[in-house]
Write a protein that holds these residues in place. Structure first.
Motif, PDB file in Angstrom:
ATOM      1  N   ASP A 110      15.087   5.416  -1.859  1.00 24.76           N
ATOM      2  CA  ASP A 110      14.299   6.557  -1.391  1.00 24.76           C
ATOM      3  C   ASP A 110      14.186   7.623  -2.480  1.00 24.76           C
ATOM      4  O   ASP A 110      13.115   8.194  -2.692  1.00 24.76           O
ATOM      5  CB  ASP A 110      14.938   7.182  -0.146  1.00 24.76           C
ATOM      6  CG  ASP A 110      14.772   6.297   1.085  1.00 24.76           C
ATOM      7  OD1 ASP A 110      14.034   5.292   0.979  1.00 24.76           O
ATOM      8  OD2 ASP A 110      15.362   6.604   2.136  1.00 24.76           O
TER       9      ASP A 110
ATOM     10  N   SER B 240      13.983   6.620   4.603  1.00 23.15           N
ATOM     11  CA  SER B 240      12.734   5.895   4.869  1.00 23.15           C
ATOM     12  C   SER B 240      12.888   5.007   6.100  1.00 23.15           C
ATOM     13  O   SER B 240      11.991   4.915   6.936  1.00 23.15           O
ATOM     14  CB  SER B 240      12.330   5.078   3.640  1.00 23.15           C
ATOM     15  OG  SER B 240      13.332   4.135   3.330  1.00 23.15           O
TER      16      SER B 240
ATOM     17  N   ALA C 125       3.767   7.982  -2.762  1.00 27.32           N
ATOM     18  CA  ALA C 125       4.524   6.963  -3.487  1.00 27.32           C
ATOM     19  C   ALA C 125       3.598   6.055  -4.294  1.00 27.32           C
ATOM     20  O   ALA C 125       4.012   5.414  -5.249  1.00 27.32           O
ATOM     21  CB  ALA C 125       5.343   6.122  -2.514  1.00 27.32           C
ATOM     22  N   ARG C 126       2.358   6.002  -3.885  1.00 29.79           N
ATOM     23  CA  ARG C 126       1.375   5.149  -4.551  1.00 29.79           C
ATOM     24  C   ARG C 126       1.048   5.654  -5.955  1.00 29.79           C
ATOM     25  O   ARG C 126       0.554   4.924  -6.793  1.00 29.79           O
ATOM     26  CB  ARG C 126       0.123   5.153  -3.663  1.00 29.79           C
ATOM     27  CG  ARG C 126      -0.983   4.212  -3.959  1.00 29.79           C
ATOM     28  CD  ARG C 126      -0.736   2.821  -3.492  1.00 29.79           C
ATOM     29  NE  ARG C 126       0.098   2.082  -4.418  1.00 29.79           N
ATOM     30  CZ  ARG C 126       0.151   0.773  -4.479  1.00 29.79           C
ATOM     31  NH1 ARG C 126      -0.551   0.044  -3.670  1.00 29.79           N
ATOM     32  NH2 ARG C 126       0.932   0.166  -5.337  1.00 29.79           N
TER      33      ARG C 126
ATOM     34  N   LYS D 299       0.828  -1.199   0.000  1.00 23.99           N
ATOM     35  CA  LYS D 299       0.000   0.000   0.000  1.00 23.99           C
ATOM     36  C   LYS D 299       0.866   1.254   0.000  1.00 23.99           C
ATOM     37  O   LYS D 299       0.400   2.339  -0.292  1.00 23.99           O
ATOM     38  CB  LYS D 299      -0.947   0.005   1.186  1.00 23.99           C
ATOM     39  CG  LYS D 299      -0.278   0.352   2.502  1.00 23.99           C
ATOM     40  CD  LYS D 299      -1.287   0.516   3.605  1.00 23.99           C
ATOM     41  CE  LYS D 299      -0.675   1.100   4.865  1.00 23.99           C
ATOM     42  NZ  LYS D 299      -0.206   2.467   4.740  1.00 23.99           N
ATOM     43  N   ASN D 300       2.129   1.106   0.351  1.00 24.80           N
ATOM     44  CA  ASN D 300       3.050   2.237   0.357  1.00 24.80           C
ATOM     45  C   ASN D 300       3.945   2.260  -0.871  1.00 24.80           C
ATOM     46  O   ASN D 300       4.842   3.076  -0.966  1.00 24.80           O
ATOM     47  CB  ASN D 300       3.964   2.182   1.576  1.00 24.80           C
ATOM     48  CG  ASN D 300       3.196   1.971   2.855  1.00 24.80           C
ATOM     49  OD1 ASN D 300       2.107   2.487   3.008  1.00 24.80           O
ATOM     50  ND2 ASN D 300       3.771   1.199   3.766  1.00 24.80           N
ATOM     51  N   SER D 301       3.747   1.296  -1.777  1.00 20.08           N
ATOM     52  CA  SER D 301       4.651   1.154  -2.926  1.00 20.08           C
ATOM     53  C   SER D 301       6.098   1.164  -2.472  1.00 20.08           C
ATOM     54  O   SER D 301       6.936   1.869  -3.017  1.00 20.08           O
ATOM     55  CB  SER D 301       4.427   2.265  -3.945  1.00 20.08           C
ATOM     56  OG  SER D 301       3.134   2.210  -4.425  1.00 20.08           O
TER      57      SER D 301
ATOM     58  N   ASN E 152       3.916   7.934   1.958  1.00 18.18           N
ATOM     59  CA  ASN E 152       3.566   6.634   1.385  1.00 18.18           C
ATOM     60  C   ASN E 152       2.380   6.736   0.447  1.00 18.18           C
ATOM     61  O   ASN E 152       2.283   6.011  -0.537  1.00 18.18           O
ATOM     62  CB  ASN E 152       3.278   5.631   2.500  1.00 18.18           C
ATOM     63  CG  ASN E 152       4.557   5.198   3.188  1.00 18.18           C
ATOM     64  OD1 ASN E 152       5.646   5.396   2.647  1.00 18.18           O
ATOM     65  ND2 ASN E 152       4.444   4.626   4.372  1.00 18.18           N
TER      66      ASN E 152
ATOM     67  N   GLY F  66      11.508   7.477  -5.160  1.00 14.91           N
ATOM     68  CA  GLY F  66      10.114   7.769  -4.839  1.00 14.91           C
ATOM     69  C   GLY F  66       9.304   6.581  -4.352  1.00 14.91           C
ATOM     70  O   GLY F  66       8.070   6.621  -4.353  1.00 14.91           O
ATOM     71  N   PHE F  67       9.986   5.521  -3.945  1.00 12.11           N
ATOM     72  CA  PHE F  67       9.258   4.404  -3.325  1.00 12.11           C
ATOM     73  C   PHE F  67       8.885   4.804  -1.906  1.00 12.11           C
ATOM     74  O   PHE F  67       9.566   5.611  -1.268  1.00 12.11           O
ATOM     75  CB  PHE F  67      10.128   3.147  -3.281  1.00 12.11           C
ATOM     76  CG  PHE F  67      10.388   2.539  -4.628  1.00 12.11           C
ATOM     77  CD1 PHE F  67       9.389   1.835  -5.282  1.00 12.11           C
ATOM     78  CD2 PHE F  67      11.611   2.680  -5.253  1.00 12.11           C
ATOM     79  CE1 PHE F  67       9.616   1.276  -6.533  1.00 12.11           C
ATOM     80  CE2 PHE F  67      11.849   2.136  -6.513  1.00 12.11           C
ATOM     81  CZ  PHE F  67      10.849   1.431  -7.148  1.00 12.11           C
ATOM     82  N   GLY F  68       7.824   4.238  -1.382  1.00 15.23           N
ATOM     83  CA  GLY F  68       7.383   4.568  -0.035  1.00 15.23           C
ATOM     84  C   GLY F  68       8.211   3.840   1.014  1.00 15.23           C
ATOM     85  O   GLY F  68       9.122   3.070   0.705  1.00 15.23           O
ATOM     86  N   ALA F  69       7.867   4.126   2.286  1.00 12.11           N
ATOM     87  CA  ALA F  69       8.568   3.475   3.385  1.00 12.11           C
ATOM     88  C   ALA F  69       7.802   2.222   3.792  1.00 12.11           C
ATOM     89  O   ALA F  69       6.583   2.186   3.744  1.00 12.11           O
ATOM     90  CB  ALA F  69       8.682   4.428   4.560  1.00 12.11           C
ATOM     91  N   CYS F  70       8.540   1.213   4.218  1.00 12.67           N
ATOM     92  CA  CYS F  70       7.916  -0.052   4.601  1.00 12.67           C
ATOM     93  C   CYS F  70       7.190   0.114   5.924  1.00 12.67           C
ATOM     94  O   CYS F  70       7.734   0.679   6.870  1.00 12.67           O
ATOM     95  CB  CYS F  70       9.006  -1.099   4.743  1.00 12.67           C
ATOM     96  SG  CYS F  70       8.443  -2.645   5.443  1.00 12.67           S
TER      97      CYS F  70
END
Lengths: 662, 255, 264
Positions: free
Chosen positions: B212, C11, C89-90, B175-177, C86, B215-219
């Motif tokens: 980072d 992150s 990022a989607r 959901k966070n990519s 987040n 532009g990927f999200g954080a786990c």
């Protein structure tokens, strides 16, 4: 068609075992400051391409690498399952460079070049060292040392492996080396770019024309040398174990610009693939050859027997490999196992809904392993159910992932019913003709890996393809390319404004426009399917003069129809997979014809090439060393017109013998 | 022999290019055989579209045997469809029912921009590898492969991490990519092996920084990545990356 | 210290902050729950009121509590910030259909966190603010020194005010003492006679449970604590202590008062 028999492979003089060492020490060098000013283009990023691009960049050359996939890591080398050979003799079983050399020449049915194969064996050990140093997780023993297994056609254990994913792990190793160079700017990577032509200026290859597959734009790229590492052409058969994108376009366009094509008819058919399930089939899936170690291959004794396999009693089964080849049984080499399956199916004994399959049966192995377990554990009065259960557990441990894959694809449980298998096109030994330096007949244009014809002769042994791809890229080209590039240090930057670039680009553009403007009724896919059927039926596992002549006529007609009736949807300057496909099919339609000419020319049976007219009384391949101990190198003249050049093969170090597996 | 009798309704995402807006198109399809793979079903659909003079649907695919990592469809709300441990190309129509409506979308993530229809750009993964997913060993510098014994457990564990095919299903499922599963699998493989030790610290730092910046999200440890991974890469890898990264940040000499 | 800001703004660093503050809040919950168990003592609130005085006057505890407020704010801020990053990022387009193979709570930590933030604000204005700045009545307890039991209680008049939170004196008979203390207990009694507030608290504890069933294990994972030997322990603590025992203990308090109120 005209023939000539003078083709210089530039093999160094001297005894076989010092040729490479001496050559390597005497090949001209390019000094580091000059390397920085020399550009090299690498097309394709499989094992050969990625390893070559990385190694050349490490040396200091400016490298540009191209692949049509979205990432260099996706090249089809990734799908190789079994392993990679190396003459390490870690098992102390008497392996040596000479033995690997000998096995490879014999496996290739005496149609490969001694010096090349010996060099391949010499560098095989270094490949393993290099890959391990990169972090490739090969299988290991509990002591922490590398594990080996045996493979078809040899008597030593020299195959290194990483479960059933050796190709993947080796490619990821080469890919990481490549990405390292990309990261430091030594390699400029172009993904989703397909090479559509080479540009020769004053008799030397000076660059390529590529299509950016995302924007559809044509781009010109110049370089002092161009390396084609673009893989094999098995997809000319439409159905093969190759990936959907595998194509001959780069090699073929180079061929049409002067590179000779070597032994195009030598194709390998792998015996254990999952059979075609219907007209919708887009590709075939290989099941590792290791399944033949325990499985028994059979067909019903009665024609058109429609009973399920399990209902056919033992005495009505024909274990035809065990019957015909009592010495090797189910473990005969690939070409022989494949032809025998085809023979039974053609005679009407095939099984399954399509009748184009034979059984690979594990019932006996399950029973045997089950009884073994019962004995080992001293179980008294074991029930048949228990024996079955124990036997299945053993089989699962050895072949579980393959059985799962079979079930996934067919929906049948191979623990309960015999598997259905059928041969499928797997590898092409033929390819662009190259000399000892891996250079084609166009100066400055090289071919590496499956894209060249070099090391496998008429039949490739298992676990040798990975070895050859990496040998060419890591350990051969970095040295041999110096022989040519040393003469290029004064050339300076090559302008893409040269009229030859403009001319070739215009020709490519014209071809694309033509494909898009025909707007006929038939999709490129349909033409590909039709071509594949002709090739499989008439230039496949068994060939004959009449069939080949028919095939040539049919392909010519199909090609005419293609250029009148193909329908390519979408626009020119967009992401357009249909156009990519049409471009590739157009080239397959020309290659197919050449393969038939080559097969027609070779009036003998050898390795993967079986001419029905040339067989022994027992139906075995009949080689003709007197007249055909040569490499066929075809020079393109114009449409449907080639000139055959012969490179005579000389065996100074090996005594030629007839293969027998009876 | 092939004619099947399944009828399906497909709702497929169509998008001309990265700049244009996309939308769903609905297609009905008959004569589908349960033995077809999901991608072969798409081949049939595309042939049908061509025959109707419509532009076929662009989708990524190559090896069709579950190893190259090219295919990337988000099927009925799940990357690679309903089965566990299976890529789209290995998914067969027998996993669906006659009359089903199937919704097919591209991977959705800011770091995976859509190229066309179901095709996305995953070059960000290559750049993460370029940042440090390698052992710096030039060709020809290696010592004998058996001069460095590696415990079987380490080799096996490294292999499990190295089995990643880089398809991006983890990012699509998250959901966070987040690309943590992908990045951590490579970091794990190399930190588990002696060959990877020399660059161990810098590798974790650089790969995370690149991840980072893409532009990927954080786990947030939802675990969807591992549950959807066609190669079933374990979440242990992510914990290991956290350890490697934080440990390196605290102890490395980079200021 | 660029490396530190760099680390904390990565992150993983952001997650680390959320994890560490979260784990601190987890330990606070244990202390808070144990302390509040005094509510169940049938001494008309003496122990609880004394505990409250201790918690609000002890210098060490006071310092920690300011840290606690800061941690709640940092945890919330970073939580929301991560949720925002987040979400970005989607990408711009959402999936039409999601059939996510992860737990609901793991996907909705920000929603649960918002609920908890609202809960904390209501909870603090109800008790903490009232205690500090509101007009709580005082109560006096007379205690038998020999037995240690409360022998008499008396609600002080509404306008009674002390300079401190508590006053303790030995009575003339030398056998009893009197403690006058701010009566938070009665505040709780009154507040939890309102069924709506009781419901709000119970739902708040459901949110705590859901937040922690993912939160604790997730924090361990972020710290890199993932090992086949110890994972069962982390799971056990996360589920039984933080997702069941503590929320149940907290939820029992308003319910206890409400039931008492009904029985009166």
């Amino acid at each position: 068609m005209a023939t000539s028999s003078h083709l210089d492979a530039k093999i160094p003089d001297g005894p076989l075992d010092t040729k490479w060492t001496k050559f390597r020490s005497s090949v001209p060098l390019v000094n580091p400051s000059n390397k920085r000013r020399i550009e090299v283009i690498v097309v394709g990023t499989g094992l050969a391409g990625a390893s070559a691009a990385a190694s050349l960049a490490e040396l200091g050359y400016q490298v540009k690498a191209f692949c049509f996939q979205d990432s260099p890591r996706r090249a089809h080398s990734i799908a190789a399952q079994g392993g990679i050979n190396a003459a390490k003799n870690y098992q102390n079983d008497g392996d040596s460079i000479y033995r690997l050399f000998y096995d490879t020449i014999k496996g290739g049915d005496y149609r490969s070049r001694e010096a090349n194969v010996y060099r391949l064996s010499e560098v095989s050990g270094s490949i393993i060292d290099q890959c391990v140093a990169q972090g490739v997780p090969f299988a290991r023993e509990y002591g922490g040392l590398l594990s080996n297994r045996s493979f078809g056609g040899v008597q030593v254990q020299r195959t290194f492996y990483a479960a059933g994913q050796t190709g993947q792990q080796l490619l990821l190793g080469a890919y990481s080396a490549l990405q390292r160079q990309v990261g430091i700017g030594a390699v400029k990577m172009y993904t989703r770019h397909e090479m559509l032509d080479v540009v020769n200026i004053d008799g030397k290859c000076r660059g390529i024309i590529v299509r950016n597959l995302v924007t559809g734009e044509l781009e010109r790229h110049s370089a002092h040398a161009v390396l084609l590492c673009t893989g094999g052409y098995g997809n000319v058969f439409y159905l093969s174990t190759n990936a959907m994108g595998c194509n001959v376009t780069a090699a073929w366009r180079a061929h049409k610009r002067g590179a000779y094509f070597g032994n195009p008819c030598f194709t390998q058919i792998h015996p254990t693939c999952i059979p075609v399930s219907g007209d919708h089939q887009s590709k075939l899936t290989l099941m590792s050859e290791s399944l033949r170690n325990d499985g028994r291959i059979w067909v019903p004794k009665k024609k058109d027997d429609n009973r399920p396999g399990n209902d056919i009693p033992e005495e009505e089964r024909d274990y035809y490999l065990e019957r015909r080849y009592p010495a090797f049984g189910n473990l005969v080499p690939r070409d022989i196992a494949s032809r025998a399956a085809k023979e039974r199916c053609d005679a009407g004994y095939g099984v399954g809904p399509s009748k184009m399959a034979v059984y690979l049966d594990y019932a006996a192995a399950i029973e045997r392993y089950g009884r073994g377990e019962v004995n080992k554990n001293n179980i008294e009065n074991a029930t048949p159910e228990l024996i079955q259960q124990l036997g299945k557990a053993v089989v699962k441990e050895k072949y579980g992932n393959l059985f799962d894959m079979y079930k996934q694809i067919t929906g049948e449980d191979p623990y309960e019913v015999p598997m259905r298998i059928y041969p499928a096109v797997h590898y092409t030994m033929g390819g662009l003709w190259v000399d000892y330096n891996l250079m084609t007949t166009v100066p400055g244009l090289y071919a590496l890996g499956e894209a060249n014809f070099s090391d496998h002769g008429a039949n490739r042994l298992g676990a040798s393809a990975l070895m050859q791809g990496l040998a060419d890229g890591y350990f051969v080209i970095p040295y041999t390319i110096g022989a040519y590039l040393a003469g290029e240090i004064r050339t300076g930057a090559i302008s893409t404004e040269h009229e030859e670039f403009a001319k070739v680009e215009a020709e490519v553009q014209g071809k694309i426009k033509k494909l898009l403007t025909i707007q006929g009724k038939t999709s490129p896919e349909t033409f590909h399917r039709k071509l594949g059927k002709i090739m499989w039926d008439k230039c496949g596992m068994a060939r004959n003069e009449q069939g080949l002549k028919e095939a040539i006529a049919e392909i010519q007609a199909l090609r005419k129809e293609f250029w009148k009736d193909v329908k390519v949807m979408g626009e020119e300057n967009t992401f357009n997979p249909e156009l990519d496909k049409a471009n590739r099919v157009a080239d397959f339609l020309e290659l197919g014809e050449l393969m038939c000419h080559d097969a027609l020319d070779r009036n003998e049976s050898c390795g993967g090439h079986f001419r029905e007219e040339y067989q022994t009384e027992e139906g075995e391949a009949l080689r003709d060393d007197e007249n055909f101990m040569y490499v066929s190198a075809w020079e393109f003249k114009d449409e449907s017109n080639w000139e055959l050049h012969k490179e005579e093969l000389v065996y100074d170090n090996i005594k030629i013998a007839q293969r027998s597996y009876k | 022999m092939s004619a099947g009798n399944m009828s399906l309704t497909l709702k497929v995402w169509r998008q001309k290019n990265g700049k244009s807006e996309g939308n769903f198109e609905t297609y009905s399809l008959d004569g589908i055989s349960p033995d077809m793979s999901f991608l072969e079903m798409f081949d049939v659909l595309n042939e049908k579209l061509v025959s109707e003079n419509k532009e076929p649907i662009a989708f990524d695919h190559d090896c069709r045997e579950g190893i190259c990592g090219t295919c990337s469809m988000y099927i009925n709300g799940r990357p690679h469809g309903p089965l566990k441990g299976v890529t789209t190309c290995q998914l067969h129509m027998r996993s669906f029912q006659d009359g089903d409506t199937i919704v097919v979308e591209p991977w959705r993530a800011a770091a995976f921009p859509v190229v066309k229809d179901l095709v996305v750009d995953r070059t960000s993964f290559d750049r993460i590898i370029s940042a440090g997913g390698f052992v710096s060993i030039n060709t020809g510098n290696a010592r004998d492969a058996n001069s460095l014994p590696i415990p079987k457990e380490s080799a096996d564990e490294a292999f499990m991490s190295a089995a990643c095919i880089g398809c991006g299903a983890c990012v699509a499922a998250c959901k966070n990519s987040s690309a943590m599963l992908f990045t951590s699998a490579k970091v794990s493989q190399l930190s588990l092996l002696p060959q990877g030790q020399a660059e161990r610290k810098i590798r974790a730092e650089k790969m995370v920084a690149q991840m980072d910046s893409e532009g990927f999200g954080a786990c947030t440890n939802t675990g969807a990545c591992s549950a959807e991974c066609p190669k079933e890469i374990s979440l242990d890898n992510i914990a290991r990356l956290n350890r490697e990264y934080l440990g390196s940040k605290i102890t490395s000499s980079l200021v | 210290m660029s490396w530190l800001t760099q680390t904390l703004s990565s992150s993983i660093g952001k997650k680390l902050i959320v994890a560490l503050t979260g784990l601190f809040l987890c330990t606070f919950l244990i202390v808070h729950a144990v302390g509040n168990l005094q509510l169940f003592k049938s001494d008309e609130g003496l122990a609880f009121n004394m505990y409250t005085v201790f918690m609000t006057t002890n210098p060490l505890i006071k310092t920690i509590s300011y840290g606690l407020y800061a941690f709640i704010l940092i945890h919330a801020f970073y939580g929301f910030y991560l949720a925002y990053v987040n979400r970005k990022a989607r990408g711009t387009t959402n999936y039409a259909r999601i059939n996510n193979q992860s737990s609901w709570s793991s996907r909705n930590m920000a929603v649960l966190g918002t609920v908890l933030l609202v809960f904390i604000i209501v909870h603090m204005s109800e008790f903490w603010y009232e205690y500090k700045f509101g007009h709580l009545p005082y109560k006096s307890y007379t205690i038998d020194l020999a037995q240690g039991t409360v022998v008499n209680t008396e609600n002080m008049p509404a306008d009674f005010v002390l300079n401190s939170k508590m006053e303790e004196k030995l009575n003339d008979d030398n056998t009893t003492k009197t403690i006058i203390v701010k009566d938070l207990y009665v505040e709780a009694q009154e507040a939890f006679s309102n069924p709506l507030l009781v419901l709000f608290y119970v739902l708040g504890m459901v949110a705590v449970s859901l937040h922690l069933i993912h939160g604790f294990r997730s924090a361990m994972q972020t710290l890199g604590a993932n090992h086949p030997k110890y994972n069962p322990l982390f799971d056990f603590v996360g589920v039984w202590l933080f997702a069941i025992l503590i929320p149940v203990a907290f939820a029992a308090m308003p319910i206890y008062f409400f039931v008492q109120h009904l029985m009166q």
